[in-house]
Design a protein around this motif. Structure first.
Motif, PDB file in Angstrom:
ATOM      1  N   PRO A   1      34.260  34.471  34.069  1.00  0.00           N
ATOM      2  CA  PRO A   1      35.089  35.533  33.481  1.00  0.00           C
ATOM      3  C   PRO A   1      34.700  35.843  32.042  1.00  0.00           C
ATOM      4  O   PRO A   1      34.382  34.928  31.275  1.00  0.00           O
ATOM      5  CB  PRO A   1      36.500  34.954  33.536  1.00  0.00           C
ATOM      6  N   THR A   2      34.737  37.125  31.686  1.00  0.00           N
ATOM      7  CA  THR A   2      34.427  37.508  30.299  1.00  0.00           C
ATOM      8  C   THR A   2      35.548  38.329  29.666  1.00  0.00           C
ATOM      9  O   THR A   2      35.365  38.913  28.607  1.00  0.00           O
ATOM     10  CB  THR A   2      33.086  38.264  30.210  1.00  0.00           C
ATOM     11  N   THR A   3      36.710  38.421  30.322  1.00  0.00           N
ATOM     12  CA  THR A   3      37.917  38.955  29.678  1.00  0.00           C
ATOM     13  C   THR A   3      38.980  37.850  29.797  1.00  0.00           C
ATOM     14  O   THR A   3      38.660  36.750  30.265  1.00  0.00           O
ATOM     15  CB  THR A   3      38.444  40.239  30.351  1.00  0.00           C
ATOM     16  N   TYR A   4      40.227  38.167  29.431  1.00  0.00           N
ATOM     17  CA  TYR A   4      41.264  37.135  29.452  1.00  0.00           C
ATOM     18  C   TYR A   4      42.278  37.344  30.583  1.00  0.00           C
ATOM     19  O   TYR A   4      43.352  36.748  30.571  1.00  0.00           O
ATOM     20  CB  TYR A   4      41.968  37.092  28.081  1.00  0.00           C
TER      21      TYR A   4
ATOM     22  N   MET B   1      41.884  31.991  38.184  1.00  0.00           N
ATOM     23  CA  MET B   1      42.736  30.828  38.445  1.00  0.00           C
ATOM     24  C   MET B   1      43.740  31.064  39.569  1.00  0.00           C
ATOM     25  O   MET B   1      44.576  30.204  39.834  1.00  0.00           O
ATOM     26  CB  MET B   1      43.499  30.461  37.164  1.00  0.00           C
ATOM     27  N   THR B   2      43.702  32.240  40.188  1.00  0.00           N
ATOM     28  CA  THR B   2      44.754  32.540  41.163  1.00  0.00           C
ATOM     29  C   THR B   2      44.217  32.772  42.579  1.00  0.00           C
ATOM     30  O   THR B   2      43.096  33.254  42.749  1.00  0.00           O
ATOM     31  CB  THR B   2      45.565  33.807  40.777  1.00  0.00           C
ATOM     32  N   PRO B   3      45.033  32.456  43.590  1.00  0.00           N
ATOM     33  CA  PRO B   3      44.694  32.792  44.975  1.00  0.00           C
ATOM     34  C   PRO B   3      45.250  34.171  45.340  1.00  0.00           C
ATOM     35  O   PRO B   3      45.625  34.411  46.482  1.00  0.00           O
ATOM     36  CB  PRO B   3      45.380  31.675  45.771  1.00  0.00           C
TER      37      PRO B   3
HETATM   38  P1  NAD Z   1      38.089  44.922  33.901  1.00  0.00           P
HETATM   39  O1  NAD Z   1      37.361  43.934  34.707  1.00  0.00           O
HETATM   40  O2  NAD Z   1      38.105  46.319  34.397  1.00  0.00           O
HETATM   41  O3  NAD Z   1      37.507  44.838  32.420  1.00  0.00           O
HETATM   42  C1  NAD Z   1      38.080  45.561  31.351  1.00  0.00           C
HETATM   43  C2  NAD Z   1      36.983  46.173  30.492  1.00  0.00           C
HETATM   44  O4  NAD Z   1      36.249  45.134  29.843  1.00  0.00           O
HETATM   45  C3  NAD Z   1      35.968  46.999  31.264  1.00  0.00           C
HETATM   46  O5  NAD Z   1      35.742  48.189  30.559  1.00  0.00           O
HETATM   47  C4  NAD Z   1      34.710  46.124  31.246  1.00  0.00           C
HETATM   48  O6  NAD Z   1      33.548  46.901  31.314  1.00  0.00           O
HETATM   49  C5  NAD Z   1      34.860  45.410  29.918  1.00  0.00           C
HETATM   50  N1  NAD Z   1      34.152  44.111  29.831  1.00  0.00           N
HETATM   51  C6  NAD Z   1      34.243  43.061  30.677  1.00  0.00           C
HETATM   52  N2  NAD Z   1      33.465  42.046  30.266  1.00  0.00           N
HETATM   53  C7  NAD Z   1      32.854  42.449  29.128  1.00  0.00           C
HETATM   54  C8  NAD Z   1      31.945  41.826  28.228  1.00  0.00           C
HETATM   55  N3  NAD Z   1      31.491  40.589  28.421  1.00  0.00           N
HETATM   56  N4  NAD Z   1      31.529  42.544  27.151  1.00  0.00           N
HETATM   57  C9  NAD Z   1      31.997  43.800  26.940  1.00  0.00           C
HETATM   58  N5  NAD Z   1      32.852  44.431  27.753  1.00  0.00           N
HETATM   59  C10 NAD Z   1      33.298  43.758  28.841  1.00  0.00           C
HETATM   60  O7  NAD Z   1      39.630  44.558  33.699  1.00  0.00           O
HETATM   61  P2  NAD Z   1      40.417  43.218  33.248  1.00  0.00           P
HETATM   62  O8  NAD Z   1      41.369  43.639  32.194  1.00  0.00           O
HETATM   63  O9  NAD Z   1      39.522  42.072  33.010  1.00  0.00           O
HETATM   64  O10 NAD Z   1      41.232  42.884  34.574  1.00  0.00           O
HETATM   65  C11 NAD Z   1      42.182  43.797  35.095  1.00  0.00           C
HETATM   66  C12 NAD Z   1      42.078  43.873  36.599  1.00  0.00           C
HETATM   67  O11 NAD Z   1      42.173  42.564  37.136  1.00  0.00           O
HETATM   68  C13 NAD Z   1      43.208  44.678  37.207  1.00  0.00           C
HETATM   69  O12 NAD Z   1      42.715  45.390  38.333  1.00  0.00           O
HETATM   70  C14 NAD Z   1      44.209  43.611  37.623  1.00  0.00           C
HETATM   71  O13 NAD Z   1      45.023  44.045  38.677  1.00  0.00           O
HETATM   72  C15 NAD Z   1      43.294  42.479  38.025  1.00  0.00           C
HETATM   73  N6  NAD Z   1      43.907  41.155  37.851  1.00  0.00           N
HETATM   74  C16 NAD Z   1      44.084  40.391  38.960  1.00  0.00           C
HETATM   75  C17 NAD Z   1      44.635  39.134  38.858  1.00  0.00           C
HETATM   76  C18 NAD Z   1      44.807  38.296  40.089  1.00  0.00           C
HETATM   77  O14 NAD Z   1      45.228  37.161  39.996  1.00  0.00           O
HETATM   78  N7  NAD Z   1      44.483  38.799  41.249  1.00  0.00           N
HETATM   79  C19 NAD Z   1      45.018  38.629  37.602  1.00  0.00           C
HETATM   80  C20 NAD Z   1      44.831  39.434  36.472  1.00  0.00           C
HETATM   81  C21 NAD Z   1      44.281  40.698  36.609  1.00  0.00           C
END
Ligand code: NAD
Length: 354
Positions: free
Chosen positions: A118-121, A126-128
């Motif tokens: 993962p590269t966002t927060y 961590m979830t199923p």
């Molecule tokens: P995302 O994956 O769309 O990323 C958000 C933005 O960050 C995008 O523009 C992407 O290009 C950019 N980005 C990602 N990594 C980068 C990096 N290393 N450097 C620069 N930019 C980067 O969205 P998100 O906020 O990570 O996740 C949201 C999505 O995840 C939603 O669809 C949500 O429903 C889902 N989600 C699911 C669960 C679950 O347990 N199933 C939990 C949380 C979120």
């Protein structure tokens, strides 16, 4: 407070944590006996997928860089063809919740093992839990098959994540922990994870705002994101998630930004009903008014300040209240129409939470 009776379920999974941890990827996948991985990501993160492919050499069967928001089934079907053509024996996802959603959707259909980087927060690793969309309808499911087997947290891969996205995705993560503090299924273990998750993210964010490439702040934030993801997996959510779901589903508001705007207001609504959670939040946020502190944290990160700014019309407040009241949902404070209208108006206008 008394400890009480509760059910706690721990989920399996191996975590390799630390700046530079990506260097252990080859060794880790060899230890799992995997040799033909499909690497999946979003179009903007294709260079990260190339980097992963280069690191594992012959163990990369193919790259698919077409992952999209909300995991559309059509995209999953395209990627599934690649899995079959290359007889892939593993899925590696790198990027945010969107990349991970595709990996999970493929694992649901194939039961292949997953490595998540993962590269966002967002915390999905961590979830199923998996949310998918087809014909504009979103369905959410829980299945042990979609939980990644291995997670690699490498803060060095997050240094390019813009401050704004860092802030909104961190507030999305904090929202999981805030609601886990007062969830119906909450328990002492989850509350411990929630408190530490919130403390870690809140303390890391100002450092990231000051210097996007501060590796130790990035590590602290990833640690917090991990714990907050565990809270989403382990406890049901309440009013805040209900409101965000309605706003996203009915008016197409963006996921992480909506969470960032709504959280302080939803917390202020619930505050009178959850004194113990508020006491914990005062400590971990080091603030007398936790809702206001969360709103300030968002502003420090340049997060949007109001639902109006996200494109919601004032008349949509009433529709949101109607839809929220119409489908019953557990919440620590009963849903009261007038108070809910006031809360949503404040989120719409971007005033202080109250
Ligand atoms: P995302 O994956 O769309 O990323 C958000 C933005 O960050 C995008 O523009 C992407 O290009 C950019 N980005 C990602 N990594 C980068 C990096 N290393 N450097 C620069 N930019 C980067 O969205 P998100 O906020 O990570 O996740 C949201 C999505 O995840 C939603 O669809 C949500 O429903 C889902 N989600 C699911 C669960 C679950 O347990 N199933 C939990 C949380 C979120």
């Amino acid at each position: 407070p008394m400890i009480g009776s509760f059910v706690y379920e721990s989920l399996p999974g191996r975590v390799v944590f630390g700046a530079g941890a990506i260097r252990q990827l080859s060794e880790e996948i060899a230890a799992l006996g995997l040799s033909r991985a499909l690497v999946v990501t979003t179009p903007a993160q294709e260079d990260l997928a190339q980097m992963v492919a280069a690191r594992i050499g012959g163990a990369c069967a193919a790259i698919f860089a077409g992952a999209a928001m909300h995991t559309p089934v059509g995209v999953t079907e395209q990627a599934l063809q690649l899995v079959n053509t290359h007889q892939a024996d593993a899925l590696i996802s790198i990027g945010g919740g969107s990349a991970l959603g595709l990996s999970k959707a493929l694992a649901l259909r194939t039961d292949l093992p997953q490595v998540a980087i993962p590269t966002t927060y967002a915390g999905s690793e961590m979830t199923p839990i998996l949310g998918e969309t087809q014909d504009q309808a979103k369905t959410t499911l829980r299945d042990p098959k979609v939980l990644p087997e291995l997670v690699i947290y490498d803060a060095e891969l997050t240094l390019e994540l813009p401050v704004g996205i860092s802030g909104t995705s961190a507030l999305n993560a904090i929202a999981h922990s805030v609601e886990a503090l007062y969830a119906r299924e909450s328990n002492p273990v989850i509350r411990l994870l929630a408190a530490e998750g919130i403390r870690s993210l809140a303390s890391a964010l100002p450092g990231i705002a000051a210097d996007q490439r501060d590796v130790s702040a990035r590590e602290m934030a990833q640690y917090g994101a991990w714990l907050c993801g565990m809270c989403l997996a382990g406890a049901g959510m309440a009013l805040h998630h209900k409101l965000c779901h309605t706003l996203g589903g009915s008016f197409g508001l963006p996921h992480a930004e909506t969470h960032a705007v709504v959280l302080p207001h939803a917390l202020a609504y619930n505050a009178p009903a959850v004194p113990e959670a508020m006491a914990t939040l005062r400590v971990v946020l080091d603030a007398d008014d936790p809702a206001l502190a969360l709103q300030r944290l968002g502003r420090t990160m340049g997060a949007p300040a109001s639902l109006r700014e996200l494109g919601l019309a004032e008349s949509d407040i009433e529709t949101t209240v109607e839809r929220t009241m119409a489908s019953p949902y557990w919440n620590p404070r009963p849903l009261e129409r007038g108070a809910l209208q006031e809360t949503l108006w404040r989120a719409w206008a971007g005033t202080a939470p109250a």
